[in-house]
Design a protein around this motif. Sequence first.
Motif, short mmCIF file in Angstrom:
data_model
loop_
_atom_site.label_atom_id
_atom_site.label_comp_id
_atom_site.label_asym_id
_atom_site.label_seq_id
_atom_site.Cartn_x
_atom_site.Cartn_y
_atom_site.Cartn_z
N ALA A 11 1.74 2.60 -1.03
CA ALA A 11 2.47 2.62 -2.09
C ALA A 11 3.17 4.26 -2.04
O ALA A 11 4.10 4.45 -2.80
N PRO A 25 5.00 1.23 -11.02
CA PRO A 25 6.17 2.20 -11.06
C PRO A 25 7.13 2.16 -12.37
O PRO A 25 7.23 3.23 -12.86
N ALA A 28 3.72 -4.08 -10.06
CA ALA A 28 2.44 -2.97 -9.36
C ALA A 28 3.04 -2.20 -8.21
O ALA A 28 4.15 -2.31 -7.60
N PHE A 29 2.05 -1.18 -8.03
CA PHE A 29 2.23 -0.43 -6.76
C PHE A 29 1.89 -1.30 -5.74
O PHE A 29 1.50 -2.36 -5.44
N TRP A 30 2.74 -1.03 -4.57
CA TRP A 30 3.06 -1.75 -3.54
C TRP A 30 1.63 -2.33 -2.74
O TRP A 30 1.52 -3.42 -2.52
N SER A 31 0.43 -1.33 -2.91
CA SER A 31 -0.60 -1.73 -2.10
C SER A 31 -1.37 -2.90 -3.08
O SER A 31 -2.23 -3.70 -2.42
N ASP A 73 7.53 3.35 -5.04
CA ASP A 73 6.10 3.04 -5.07
C ASP A 73 5.39 1.60 -5.47
O ASP A 73 4.44 1.53 -5.45
N GLY A 74 6.50 0.83 -5.57
CA GLY A 74 5.96 -0.60 -5.78
C GLY A 74 7.16 -1.62 -6.27
O GLY A 74 8.48 -1.05 -5.70
N ALA A 75 6.91 -2.75 -6.63
CA ALA A 75 7.78 -3.71 -6.95
C ALA A 75 7.59 -4.67 -7.98
O ALA A 75 6.32 -4.86 -8.42
#
Lengths: 525, 525
Positions: free
Chosen positions: A164, A242, B402-405, B437-439
């Motif tokens: 992230a 985000p 959410a954050f990518w991770s 940082d996310g999607a």
Amino acid sequence: MPAMRWNGWGDPDRATRLPDSVVGLLRELLGVRPDPVPSVPLAEVAPPPPAPAVRALTEIVGPGGVLTDDETRIRHTRGKSTPDLLRLRAGDASAAPDAVVLPAGHEEVLAVLDRCSRERVAVVPFGGGTSVVGGLTAAGDGFAGVVALDLRRLDRITALDAVARTATLQAGLRAPRAEALLAEHGFTLGHYPQSYEWATIGGFAATRSSGQASAGYGRFDEMVAALTVATPRGTLTLGRAPKSAAGPDLRELVLGSEGAFGVITDVTARIRPLPETRRYEGWRFPTFAEGTAAVRALAQDGPLPTVLRLSDETETMIGLARPGEIGAASGDGCLAVCGYEGRREDVAARRAGTHAVLTACGGEPLGDAPGESWAAGRFSAPYLRDALLDAGAFAETLETAAFWSAVPRLADAVRLTLSRELPSSLVMCHISHVYRDGASLYFTVVTAQGDDPVGRWRRAKAAVSDAIIGAGGTITHHHGVGTDHRDRLADEIGPLGVEILRAVKDRLDPAGVLNPGVLIPPAAG
Amino acid sequence: MPAMRWNGWGDPDRATRLPDSVVGLLRELLGVRPDPVPSVPLAEVAPPPPAPAVRALTEIVGPGGVLTDDETRIRHTRGKSTPDLLRLRAGDASAAPDAVVLPAGHEEVLAVLDRCSRERVAVVPFGGGTSVVGGLTAAGDGFAGVVALDLRRLDRITALDAVARTATLQAGLRAPRAEALLAEHGFTLGHYPQSYEWATIGGFAATRSSGQASAGYGRFDEMVAALTVATPRGTLTLGRAPKSAAGPDLRELVLGSEGAFGVITDVTARIRPLPETRRYEGWRFPTFAEGTAAVRALAQDGPLPTVLRLSDETETMIGLARPGEIGAASGDGCLAVCGYEGRREDVAARRAGTHAVLTACGGEPLGDAPGESWAAGRFSAPYLRDALLDAGAFAETLETAAFWSAVPRLADAVRLTLSRELPSSLVMCHISHVYRDGASLYFTVVTAQGDDPVGRWRRAKAAVSDAIIGAGGTITHHHGVGTDHRDRLADEIGPLGVEILRAVKDRLDPAGVLNPGVLIPPAAG
């Protein structure tokens, strides 16, 4: 790193003196007197005896966590505005906190806030101590004591998410240490304000700091993905994604709250890969208006360099954009500094695009030298200020921002007001933060200290604040509110906006112990 | 444009029917019954008689400004979630406001709020009426009446600043009209949510709307430079500069406030030059994981297309990314749609850069056809939903971010929960908003209406909300809180965060008349 100069800026070993030629010019041009008053030595400064109420905090942070020796208290007195320094140089440590408290983590901060709320001890959150707007000067009247809550023990990176691209940084981490820790993993924040060498992550968030590379990396508030805040009413944990539509963005209520709502104990920041390459260069524009049109073109239609600054004619002439070379003639017109950081091909593409725009806007390339010179001296201006104070001059800065259409009249209004209020002064201006819809304006004033420099500056600053509000600018773009701008906050957000801040403070800090007198103007009556 | 369908979506003339083949599939695969219950006709719907308290508002807005006829009230009943539509189709207009009030400007809004505060009449700000989260379903209990405050008369652009590239848009302006007015000056907002054809500027701001071209133009909250808000305590005017350090950013407290703090009466938005060119195209990825890695690479290292969407395998198979061609086989893998808007050379450069990244990430170019097909049907999905309801199916959407991770486990958690709670359903997912940082993740569910579809959905939605919170997502990325997510707000911002919102509401709306029950969960006890 050694401790900051108690009555000035930065590393004492890097203190500098003005060349005699510059001192001569100051005397000739600005009427600076040849017999400057030297600073009182530290050993002769005596803060008032500490209030006994603060000792009970050892129950929370241990005996080593409550410091009441004179030197520590003096080093946590006021911030780093020129009036702050002049008062300290004159030996005035009346604003010293009764103790400096060193919590070891979030839970200890919570416990300190709870205890201080019950005992009516005022709490001043303290990061790097670099406020230039009186953000550390709490109103202790009516309290059983005032403590500086120094967050230096909260100095770790507690999580790093390479997917992230976020890192959780504790509030007391100083920026250079944060960058060093991130660099071990190949990342950077890219946040380089003038206070970079001393300021902390928590302070950046609490004051909406903006760095010299904001065109490329954004303001610090834009880097904040999540944060944890200790308040007298418990913990706030904000930022699950985000972006969200789950109501108002409360992160934005904590950012800029300057310790009045709670103590930020960690920030989860958006991080970026370390740049492969960095390149800085200079451009010259015939006038500030033409330079402004050029940086506006870049801000609105791109490409954006990582660093984008434009000095006005006076600042260019004085060479303040390169504090290491102050006094060296810098030629006519207006100097722009453009910096590019990132991957090699990205830097090459943005640089080529920027060159095309600047050339089309009447810019003349000056090569790398002015850019490298700026980069070498990018954190040096506050050292220069100390040298000016030593020489009997008075130097201070102020800043604002506005929408592009208001920028020219705002710049004129501030320049005019400063020149009127402080005759025989040098007034310099630069643009150092740009947006699609507007830009910041940063002013530096140099004049003679003369008699009562603090009082003269207070009056000039009040007149400039009127001018800024009248010309449609914000009262501060990145220095913050503190106590200096507090009574102008109603001009900025209206009386109802101030009431909103009071409502939030009343709810989170019902005893009103958090940084009293900072940010929020007291209610009338 | 004609009035929106009272019991469905959009222009009645564009209502559509499913092909028989699709109806057959719905029956076979999902167990949709062959005897769907048709909607009650409008003439048979009878809202309860209007409370007399609302008539006094004619003193402020004139007799033509207070509408109490059944049809107008029904057309202001609830929003456009599937449960909202099912209740209306069943003839349930019990939630109708007592009157629809049409203020002509900011001052009239202020006067209405003042009067309603004194008379204890609840006020539901009403823009396009497109809420899908119960944002228009105020709790009228304990009030002397409920009025829908329809802002349609506030429909002008009052200022346009071509230098700063901002425009002041009144809150009741519908998006297509705003775009048409801006286009006359060569500008665009670039905000195209699914609700585009009906929704208003004020609604976009109040709910933190995000549009299909958010990768290029940003979310609506990012477009807001300034705003004016009418509250029962007076006017808030926020936004003196693009960015400021003058305390917390109160714009961000109004954005997402969903009418609970005040009524946004105008927004000064950041506008952009109309794009010279637009181009949309399709790409295929073998799996959603590979496609996700590709869109993450674009979001983090660029270049960013203007539109960037990735459908999962099921959504790709069903062809929901192109509602006009629902049922037409769309092949294996995952469809990505990339759109580029802007100046010709910029579009060419970003497109070339995007192609390189997508190819390196395992993408296969599908040419323009899938992109053009998506663009042609970009606002059609809600029409398709009506057709599904007519056929006896139940279709609804939900979204998170959410954050990518956390994105993969969040997607899995939601899919699993929906499949468990609604056996025999189709669950489709896409990513349509990306950040460094996310999607976001957007889910569409189609199942049989069966008995008690509203109750079944309520239970499923509760389970999904648990799953979203458990997997680290936000409870809503762009639909908003309304009443549907209200009781999860404490999961999002903590009980102390909810208290902050209550403190602000108590200060701005002491009588509690503004959209009661929306956004802020009631205090316990």
